[in-house]
Design an enzyme around this catalytic site. Structure first.
Site, short mmCIF file in Angstrom:
data_model
loop_
_atom_site.label_atom_id
_atom_site.label_comp_id
_atom_site.label_asym_id
_atom_site.label_seq_id
_atom_site.Cartn_x
_atom_site.Cartn_y
_atom_site.Cartn_z
N ALA A 181 0.83 -1.21 0.00
CA ALA A 181 0.00 0.00 0.00
C ALA A 181 0.86 1.26 0.00
O ALA A 181 0.35 2.36 0.08
CB ALA A 181 -0.93 0.00 1.21
N GLY A 182 2.18 1.09 -0.05
CA GLY A 182 3.05 2.25 -0.08
C GLY A 182 3.28 2.86 1.30
O GLY A 182 3.60 4.03 1.42
N LEU A 183 3.12 2.05 2.35
CA LEU A 183 3.34 2.57 3.71
C LEU A 183 4.68 2.12 4.28
O LEU A 183 4.93 2.22 5.47
CB LEU A 183 2.20 2.12 4.62
N SER A 184 5.53 1.60 3.41
CA SER A 184 6.90 1.22 3.80
C SER A 184 6.96 0.05 4.76
O SER A 184 7.68 0.06 5.75
CB SER A 184 7.65 2.40 4.43
N SER A 185 6.18 -0.99 4.41
CA SER A 185 6.29 -2.20 5.22
C SER A 185 7.72 -2.73 5.14
O SER A 185 8.24 -3.28 6.12
CB SER A 185 5.30 -3.26 4.76
N SER A 186 8.39 -2.53 4.00
CA SER A 186 9.75 -3.07 3.89
C SER A 186 10.73 -2.33 4.79
O SER A 186 11.54 -2.96 5.47
CB SER A 186 10.23 -3.08 2.44
N ASP B 223 11.95 6.48 3.75
CA ASP B 223 11.17 5.50 4.52
C ASP B 223 11.92 5.07 5.78
O ASP B 223 11.35 4.99 6.87
CB ASP B 223 10.89 4.25 3.66
C1 GLA Z 1 9.30 5.21 -1.99
C2 GLA Z 1 10.81 5.19 -1.74
C3 GLA Z 1 11.24 6.46 -0.99
C4 GLA Z 1 10.72 7.72 -1.64
C5 GLA Z 1 9.23 7.59 -1.94
C6 GLA Z 1 8.69 8.72 -2.76
O1 GLA Z 1 8.61 5.11 -0.78
O2 GLA Z 1 11.17 4.06 -1.00
O3 GLA Z 1 12.66 6.49 -0.89
O4 GLA Z 1 11.46 8.05 -2.79
O5 GLA Z 1 8.93 6.40 -2.64
O6 GLA Z 1 8.71 9.91 -2.04
#
Ligand code: GLA
Length: 389
Positions: free
Chosen positions: A131-136, A180
């Site tokens: 979902a783009g919430l940086s689970s990784s 992230d």
């Molecule tokens: C992803 C990348 C981040 C950043 C965003 C966009 O989450 O992992 O480093 O570049 O996209 O802002």
């Protein structure tokens, strides 16, 4: 395997650990997910971003082994397991993606000369995946802190964030910036972070009183993300080199008006997004400190339009979702897509008493292209990664 949906990630990691390894875990580490309020793709251009860590975590329950084998249980992926030797961690060729983050952290921290022995690790979390919430990033940092606790060394949050970024760049194949990992490492309760992605300075900015952070998952899986992401990065580098600067961070008004017109049209639009979104971060910090919700809304809307028209990382259904939410909020806050793009989440900063109305409008007015409803998470800004026990 039965999964107790009421249990917290901490409880699930601890229970999973006990079931898999037969003894209780000795240490527990956690790291939060993040949303970005503004400043998208600015990180690898050494500009500003304005993320906040949120109260959705990855948790790692851990114990040492007395050899150099790392055994890993992924409680949330149908109990998947992995096993590798510390010395072979860099060999990620045959590994599933989730395990590469774990191997990557072991390889990077070891490469930096830190003691890393064998370990048993059980991972559980409540970060929505894809979902783009940086689970990784939250997985990387939770693993990193578990290893620090097991092996008895200290590390600064910045160094841990850079280790996570390195693991992701080299071992997981995404040329991401440091946004992230820094957000997850340095989150502050109740605050967003004005992050200078060149110096790595962080200034916590309080979220305006009475506002909620809504994360609205569009359920559009982020297709093409790596290839498009890496392409945007190349285009930004082309713009910086065409303008004769190290990074787009270094472009001021005078340089832009003298030389911006000489860039290829697409590359120029990419650069214009980065330069304007980085400035919006600084303006947003001022607006948040003054509690100026109208200005916050204006900046978030402009950021969305800039991602749509200049950086071209939104999709029509996300544009419609952001506009629908913004309509409900009116002048009292803002909404925009957050994260790398091509799907994922819309974030809104809005008065708490509008949350139900926003939720109802989203249920009424939004479906993903494949007919799914969005999921609305009401989040709080949370503290950064660390050891829980
Ligand atoms: C992803 C990348 C981040 C950043 C965003 C966009 O989450 O992992 O480093 O570049 O996209 O802002």
């Amino acid at each position: 395997m039965t999964v107790d949906l009421q249990a917290t990630p901490h409880e699930r990691a601890a229970q999973g650990f006990l079931r898999a390894f037969g003894t209780p875990a000795q240490r527990v580490a956690r790291a939060p997910a993040r949303v970005n309020l503004i400043g998208e793709h600015t990180d690898y251009n050494e500009g500003f971003a304005m993320p906040c860590a949120i109260d959705r975590d990855t948790v790692v329950a851990a114990a040492p082994r007395d050899d150099d084998v790392v055994e890993v249980l992924a409680c949330d992926i149908d109990g998947a397991t992995g096993r590798f030797r510390v010395g072979d961690a860099a060999d990620v060729g045959g590994s599933p993606q989730w395990l590469r983050y774990v191997q990557g952290m072991v390889a990077v921290l070891k490469e930096q000369g830190r003691a890393v022995g064998g370990a048993q690790l059980a991972i559980a979390g409540n970060v929505p995946q894809g979902a783009g919430l940086s689970s990784s990033a939250s997985l990387e940092l939770a693993v990193g802190h578990a290893l620090a606790a097991l092996n008895g060394w200290q590390i600064t949050p910045e160094a841990m964030a850079l280790a996570g970024q390195w693991a992701e760049n080299v071992f997981a194949g995404c040329q991401c910036g440091v946004l992230d990992q820094m957000s997850s490492a340095l989150g502050v309760d109740g605050h967003a972070l004005l992050l200078d992605c060149r110096s790595l300075d962080v200034r916590p900015i309080p979220l305006p009183a009475g506002t909620a952070v809504l994360v609205i998952d569009s359920k559009i899986q982020r297709g093409l993300v790596d290839s498009e992401y890496n392409l945007r990065r190349q285009q930004c580098e082309a713009a910086a080199s065409g303008l004769g600067v190290k990074a787009l961070r270094d472009v001021d008004d005078s340089l832009w008006s003298r030389r911006g017109g000489s860039l290829d049209l697409v590359v120029r639009r990419r650069a214009r997004h980065i330069i304007s979104d980085s400035r919006r971060c600084e303006l947003l910090a001022v607006a948040m400190e003054q509690g100026d919700l109208q200005e916050i809304g204006r900046l978030m809307r402009e950021s969305h339009w800039s991602m749509r028209d200049d950086f071209e990382i939104t999709v029509p259904a996300i544009d419609a979702l952001a506009a629908l939410v913004q309509d409900v909020i009116g002048d009292a806050g803002g909404a925009r897509m957050t994260g790398g793009g091509f799907g994922g989440c819309v974030i809104a900063l809005a008065p708490r008493d509008t949350v139900d109305e926003i939720r109802a409008a989203v249920v009424r007015g939004y479906r993903s292209p494949d007919g799914r409803e969005a999921e609305v998470h009401v989040c709080s800004a949370s503290g950064g990664a660390g050891v829980l026990a």
